[in-house]
Scaffold this motif. Structure first.
Motif, PDB file in Angstrom:
ATOM      1  N   ASP A 220       0.822  -1.216   0.000  1.00 37.33           N
ATOM      2  CA  ASP A 220       0.000   0.000   0.000  1.00 37.33           C
ATOM      3  C   ASP A 220       0.853   1.262   0.000  1.00 37.33           C
ATOM      4  OD1 ASP A 220       0.776  -0.890   2.638  1.00 37.33           O
ATOM      5  OD2 ASP A 220      -0.420   0.770   3.446  1.00 37.33           O
ATOM      6  N   LYS A 221       2.149   1.135   0.208  1.00 42.46           N
ATOM      7  CA  LYS A 221       3.030   2.294   0.213  1.00 42.46           C
ATOM      8  C   LYS A 221       3.534   2.536  -1.216  1.00 42.46           C
ATOM      9  CE  LYS A 221       4.153   4.054   3.660  1.00 42.46           C
ATOM     10  NZ  LYS A 221       5.034   3.664   4.771  1.00 42.46           N
ATOM     11  N   PRO A 222       3.445   3.761  -1.717  1.00 37.67           N
ATOM     12  CA  PRO A 222       3.768   4.018  -3.123  1.00 37.67           C
ATOM     13  C   PRO A 222       5.192   3.671  -3.521  1.00 37.67           C
ATOM     14  CG  PRO A 222       3.440   6.069  -1.893  1.00 37.67           C
ATOM     15  CD  PRO A 222       2.967   4.961  -1.020  1.00 37.67           C
ATOM     16  N   LEU A 223       6.154   3.910  -2.650  1.00 32.98           N
ATOM     17  CA  LEU A 223       7.532   3.563  -2.987  1.00 32.98           C
ATOM     18  C   LEU A 223       7.710   2.052  -3.072  1.00 32.98           C
ATOM     19  CD1 LEU A 223       9.698   6.118  -0.980  1.00 32.98           C
ATOM     20  CD2 LEU A 223       9.861   5.643  -3.416  1.00 32.98           C
ATOM     21  N   ALA A 224       7.178   1.337  -2.095  1.00 28.79           N
ATOM     22  CA  ALA A 224       7.298  -0.126  -2.089  1.00 28.79           C
ATOM     23  C   ALA A 224       6.553  -0.744  -3.268  1.00 28.79           C
ATOM     24  CB  ALA A 224       6.764  -0.682  -0.771  1.00 28.79           C
ATOM     25  N   ALA A 225       5.484  -0.083  -3.708  1.00 24.31           N
ATOM     26  CA  ALA A 225       4.697  -0.590  -4.835  1.00 24.31           C
ATOM     27  C   ALA A 225       5.282  -0.181  -6.181  1.00 24.31           C
ATOM     28  CB  ALA A 225       3.263  -0.093  -4.730  1.00 24.31           C
ATOM     29  N   GLY A 226       6.317   0.650  -6.172  1.00 23.89           N
ATOM     30  CA  GLY A 226       6.944   1.085  -7.412  1.00 23.89           C
ATOM     31  C   GLY A 226       6.198   2.190  -8.129  1.00 23.89           C
ATOM     32  N   ALA A 227       5.294   2.889  -7.417  1.00 20.39           N
ATOM     33  CA  ALA A 227       4.510   3.948  -8.047  1.00 20.39           C
ATOM     34  C   ALA A 227       5.325   5.212  -8.271  1.00 20.39           C
ATOM     35  CB  ALA A 227       3.281   4.267  -7.196  1.00 20.39           C
ATOM     36  N   VAL A 228       6.432   5.354  -7.560  1.00 18.30           N
ATOM     37  CA  VAL A 228       7.284   6.531  -7.701  1.00 18.30           C
ATOM     38  C   VAL A 228       8.712   6.116  -7.361  1.00 18.30           C
ATOM     39  CG1 VAL A 228       6.876   7.269  -5.313  1.00 18.30           C
ATOM     40  CG2 VAL A 228       7.571   8.957  -7.016  1.00 18.30           C
ATOM     41  N   ARG A 229       9.681   6.772  -7.982  1.00 14.67           N
ATOM     42  CA  ARG A 229      11.079   6.397  -7.776  1.00 14.67           C
ATOM     43  C   ARG A 229      11.610   6.958  -6.463  1.00 14.67           C
ATOM     44  NH1 ARG A 229      14.426   8.304 -12.778  1.00 14.67           N
ATOM     45  NH2 ARG A 229      16.058   7.277 -11.560  1.00 14.67           N
ATOM     46  N   PRO A 230      12.453   6.188  -5.754  1.00 14.30           N
ATOM     47  CA  PRO A 230      13.036   6.682  -4.502  1.00 14.30           C
ATOM     48  C   PRO A 230      13.786   7.993  -4.674  1.00 14.30           C
ATOM     49  CG  PRO A 230      13.421   4.324  -4.730  1.00 14.30           C
ATOM     50  CD  PRO A 230      12.831   4.787  -6.022  1.00 14.30           C
ATOM     51  N   HIS A 231      14.500   8.133  -5.790  1.00 16.64           N
ATOM     52  CA  HIS A 231      15.270   9.349  -6.027  1.00 16.64           C
ATOM     53  C   HIS A 231      14.336  10.561  -6.124  1.00 16.64           C
ATOM     54  CE1 HIS A 231      18.680  11.751  -7.238  1.00 16.64           C
ATOM     55  NE2 HIS A 231      18.097  12.098  -8.377  1.00 16.64           N
ATOM     56  N   THR A 232      13.191  10.369  -6.749  1.00 15.93           N
ATOM     57  CA  THR A 232      12.221  11.456  -6.891  1.00 15.93           C
ATOM     58  C   THR A 232      11.715  11.910  -5.532  1.00 15.93           C
ATOM     59  OG1 THR A 232      11.524  10.605  -9.055  1.00 15.93           O
ATOM     60  CG2 THR A 232      10.016  12.120  -7.917  1.00 15.93           C
ATOM     61  N   VAL A 233      11.412  10.948  -4.660  1.00 13.54           N
ATOM     62  CA  VAL A 233      10.912  11.279  -3.325  1.00 13.54           C
ATOM     63  C   VAL A 233      12.000  11.969  -2.498  1.00 13.54           C
ATOM     64  CG1 VAL A 233      10.000  10.324  -1.173  1.00 13.54           C
ATOM     65  CG2 VAL A 233       9.220   9.427  -3.369  1.00 13.54           C
ATOM     66  N   ALA A 234      13.234  11.510  -2.621  1.00 14.17           N
ATOM     67  CA  ALA A 234      14.332  12.136  -1.884  1.00 14.17           C
ATOM     68  C   ALA A 234      14.523  13.589  -2.313  1.00 14.17           C
ATOM     69  CB  ALA A 234      15.619  11.348  -2.096  1.00 14.17           C
ATOM     70  N   ILE A 235      14.453  13.845  -3.618  1.00 14.02           N
ATOM     71  CA  ILE A 235      14.589  15.217  -4.114  1.00 14.02           C
ATOM     72  C   ILE A 235      13.433  16.071  -3.620  1.00 14.02           C
ATOM     73  CG2 ILE A 235      14.514  16.644  -6.189  1.00 14.02           C
ATOM     74  CD1 ILE A 235      16.099  14.492  -7.634  1.00 14.02           C
ATOM     75  N   ALA A 236      12.225  15.519  -3.653  1.00 13.05           N
ATOM     76  CA  ALA A 236      11.054  16.266  -3.192  1.00 13.05           C
ATOM     77  C   ALA A 236      11.183  16.638  -1.721  1.00 13.05           C
ATOM     78  CB  ALA A 236       9.789  15.442  -3.425  1.00 13.05           C
ATOM     79  N   ALA A 237      11.681  15.698  -0.915  1.00 12.85           N
ATOM     80  CA  ALA A 237      11.860  15.973   0.516  1.00 12.85           C
ATOM     81  C   ALA A 237      12.869  17.094   0.730  1.00 12.85           C
ATOM     82  CB  ALA A 237      12.315  14.702   1.243  1.00 12.85           C
ATOM     83  N   GLY A 238      13.968  17.041   0.004  1.00 12.45           N
ATOM     84  CA  GLY A 238      14.987  18.074   0.139  1.00 12.45           C
ATOM     85  C   GLY A 238      14.498  19.439  -0.317  1.00 12.45           C
ATOM     86  N   CYS A 239      13.761  19.470  -1.421  1.00  4.26           N
ATOM     87  CA  CYS A 239      13.239  20.746  -1.927  1.00  4.26           C
ATOM     88  C   CYS A 239      12.216  21.343  -0.959  1.00  4.26           C
ATOM     89  CB  CYS A 239      12.606  20.542  -3.301  1.00  4.26           C
ATOM     90  SG  CYS A 239      13.793  20.203  -4.624  1.00  4.26           S
ATOM     91  N   ALA A 240      11.345  20.489  -0.416  1.00  2.00           N
ATOM     92  CA  ALA A 240      10.343  20.981   0.533  1.00  2.00           C
ATOM     93  C   ALA A 240      11.006  21.535   1.785  1.00  2.00           C
ATOM     94  CB  ALA A 240       9.368  19.863   0.894  1.00  2.00           C
ATOM     95  N   LEU A 241      12.051  20.848   2.262  1.00  2.00           N
ATOM     96  CA  LEU A 241      12.762  21.320   3.442  1.00  2.00           C
ATOM     97  C   LEU A 241      13.470  22.644   3.155  1.00  2.00           C
ATOM     98  CD1 LEU A 241      13.657  20.785   6.362  1.00  2.00           C
ATOM     99  CD2 LEU A 241      15.627  19.537   5.438  1.00  2.00           C
ATOM    100  N   ALA A 242      14.098  22.736   1.980  1.00  2.00           N
ATOM    101  CA  ALA A 242      14.786  23.976   1.609  1.00  2.00           C
ATOM    102  C   ALA A 242      13.795  25.140   1.492  1.00  2.00           C
ATOM    103  CB  ALA A 242      15.515  23.781   0.282  1.00  2.00           C
ATOM    104  N   LEU A 243      12.589  24.868   0.997  1.00  2.00           N
ATOM    105  CA  LEU A 243      11.570  25.894   0.888  1.00  2.00           C
ATOM    106  C   LEU A 243      11.012  26.276   2.253  1.00  2.00           C
ATOM    107  CD1 LEU A 243       9.959  27.553  -1.195  1.00  2.00           C
ATOM    108  CD2 LEU A 243       8.287  25.688  -1.257  1.00  2.00           C
ATOM    109  N   CYS A 244      10.960  25.303   3.167  1.00  2.00           N
ATOM    110  CA  CYS A 244      10.415  25.548   4.500  1.00  2.00           C
ATOM    111  C   CYS A 244      11.235  26.568   5.280  1.00  2.00           C
ATOM    112  CB  CYS A 244      10.351  24.225   5.271  1.00  2.00           C
ATOM    113  SG  CYS A 244       9.757  24.367   6.967  1.00  2.00           S
ATOM    114  N   VAL A 245      12.542  26.598   5.066  1.00  2.00           N
ATOM    115  CA  VAL A 245      13.414  27.491   5.846  1.00  2.00           C
ATOM    116  C   VAL A 245      13.080  28.961   5.607  1.00  2.00           C
ATOM    117  CG1 VAL A 245      15.788  28.215   6.283  1.00  2.00           C
ATOM    118  CG2 VAL A 245      15.258  25.787   6.026  1.00  2.00           C
ATOM    119  N   PRO A 246      13.117  29.464   4.364  1.00  2.00           N
ATOM    120  CA  PRO A 246      12.793  30.893   4.178  1.00  2.00           C
ATOM    121  C   PRO A 246      11.330  31.215   4.483  1.00  2.00           C
ATOM    122  CG  PRO A 246      13.086  29.804   2.053  1.00  2.00           C
ATOM    123  CD  PRO A 246      13.535  28.839   3.092  1.00  2.00           C
ATOM    124  N   LEU A 247      10.424  30.279   4.197  1.00  2.00           N
ATOM    125  CA  LEU A 247       9.017  30.529   4.502  1.00  2.00           C
ATOM    126  C   LEU A 247       8.791  30.664   6.007  1.00  2.00           C
ATOM    127  CD1 LEU A 247       7.213  28.102   2.023  1.00  2.00           C
ATOM    128  CD2 LEU A 247       7.204  30.607   1.945  1.00  2.00           C
TER     129      LEU A 247
END
Length: 296
Positions: free
Chosen positions: A91-118
């Motif tokens: 039921d987890k999208p990464l384990a099911a292959g619905a999205v690539r691990p690298h994509t999720v890692a980049i998304a996490a980093g971008c969201a965190l980087a955006l969170c700082v100035p906001l």
């Protein structure tokens, strides 16, 4: 996925999206833990608006909180990939292959980087309080979840969310102690209900946080007790007489807490206890807003 002997797919018509084009985006959204992320964002935004932040200030609060929540959700799913594969979490999208691990890692980093100035755009004190809470949540993902102190990042993160609102107000006041205590109690209770469906798999893969060490039955009781305690603090904490709405809220909270404490014959992986926690938190905040209690 292609199967042996399958016929080639017809060519995509002009202007049409290729088959499965939206799947990675849906997988990325699912990996963000969208429901709790939106719920937490909505609650804090409502508190900000009720505290007088105005439309622009409330939007800034919402943007910072949502960015932080998304970063935590994506970080959690990326770091849990091996465990999810080992426990068959299809039921987890990464384990099911619905999205690539690298994509999720980049998304996490971008969201965190955006969170700082906001966050810091709300003021140094308020932004720092929020970023400390986000850092606590990341520390949970990075290993604290495996220890008996697994509850602590939740207590810190949720306890500091009201401070993110009040420290941005004129004079930069800290929130009342009862508000922070209620946030910490609700956050710790949410931790217990969130891991209930995964306790058996967690233990098999070496995740031994406090709820896992207690076991499902005692973890349910702990979660219910913490959530009820948080509601009691929110009702009794503000000055003034307790209204009929306050007593009704406590009665409903007690019923929800009982539903969390008492196991049912439903799927042991059911997320109903956690959804009940979100409903309870929304009820508590609505009561707080109706009473017009000042956070600071």
């Amino acid at each position: 996925m292609h199967t042996a002997g399958a016929q080639p797919a017809p060519a995509a018509t002009a202007g049409a999206s290729p088959p499965g084009a939206g799947r990675p985006l849906r997988g990325l959204l699912a990996a963000s833990h969208a429901a709790p992320s939106v719920a937490v964002t909505a609650v804090i935004t409502a508190l900000a608006a009720a505290s007088g932040r105005g439309a622009a200030g409330s939007a800034l609060v919402a943007s910072a909180v949502l960015a932080g929540q998304l970063s935590v959700g994506w970080c959690n799913d990326r770091l849990d990939l091996r465990r999810d594969l080992a426990t068959g979490r299809s039921d987890k999208p990464l384990a099911a292959g619905a999205v690539r691990p690298h994509t999720v890692a980049i998304a996490a980093g971008c969201a965190l980087a955006l969170c700082v100035p906001l966050s810091l755009a709300n003021g140094l004190a308020a932004g720092t309080a929020h970023l400390v809470g986000v850092a606590a949540a990341w520390s949970y993902n990075l290993g604290v979840k495996r220890t008996v102190l697994s509850w602590l990042p939740y207590a810190v993160a949720f306890g500091l969310l009201p401070a993110f609102v009040t420290l941005a107000l004129p004079g930069h006041p800290w929130p009342a102690g009862w508000v922070m205590a209620a946030g910490a109690l609700l956050g710790t209770g949410a931790h217990a209900t969130n891991v209930l469906p995964d306790i058996d798999g967690d233990l098999r893969t070496g995740v031994r946080g406090l709820p896992q060490r207690l076991g499902p039955r005692r973890a349910r009781i702990l979660a219910a007790a913490l959530l009820l305690a948080g509601a009691i603090v929110l009702v009794l904490g503000p000055p003034g007489r307790i209204t009929v709405a306050g007593w009704v809220s406590l009665a409903v909270t007690g019923a929800l807490a009982l539903g969390i404490a008492v196991p049912t014959r439903a799927d042991p992986r059911s997320r109903l206890p956690f959804l009940a926690t979100l409903a309870l938190a929304a009820l508590d905040v609505a009561l707080l807003l109706l009473r017009g209690a000042a956070l600071a």
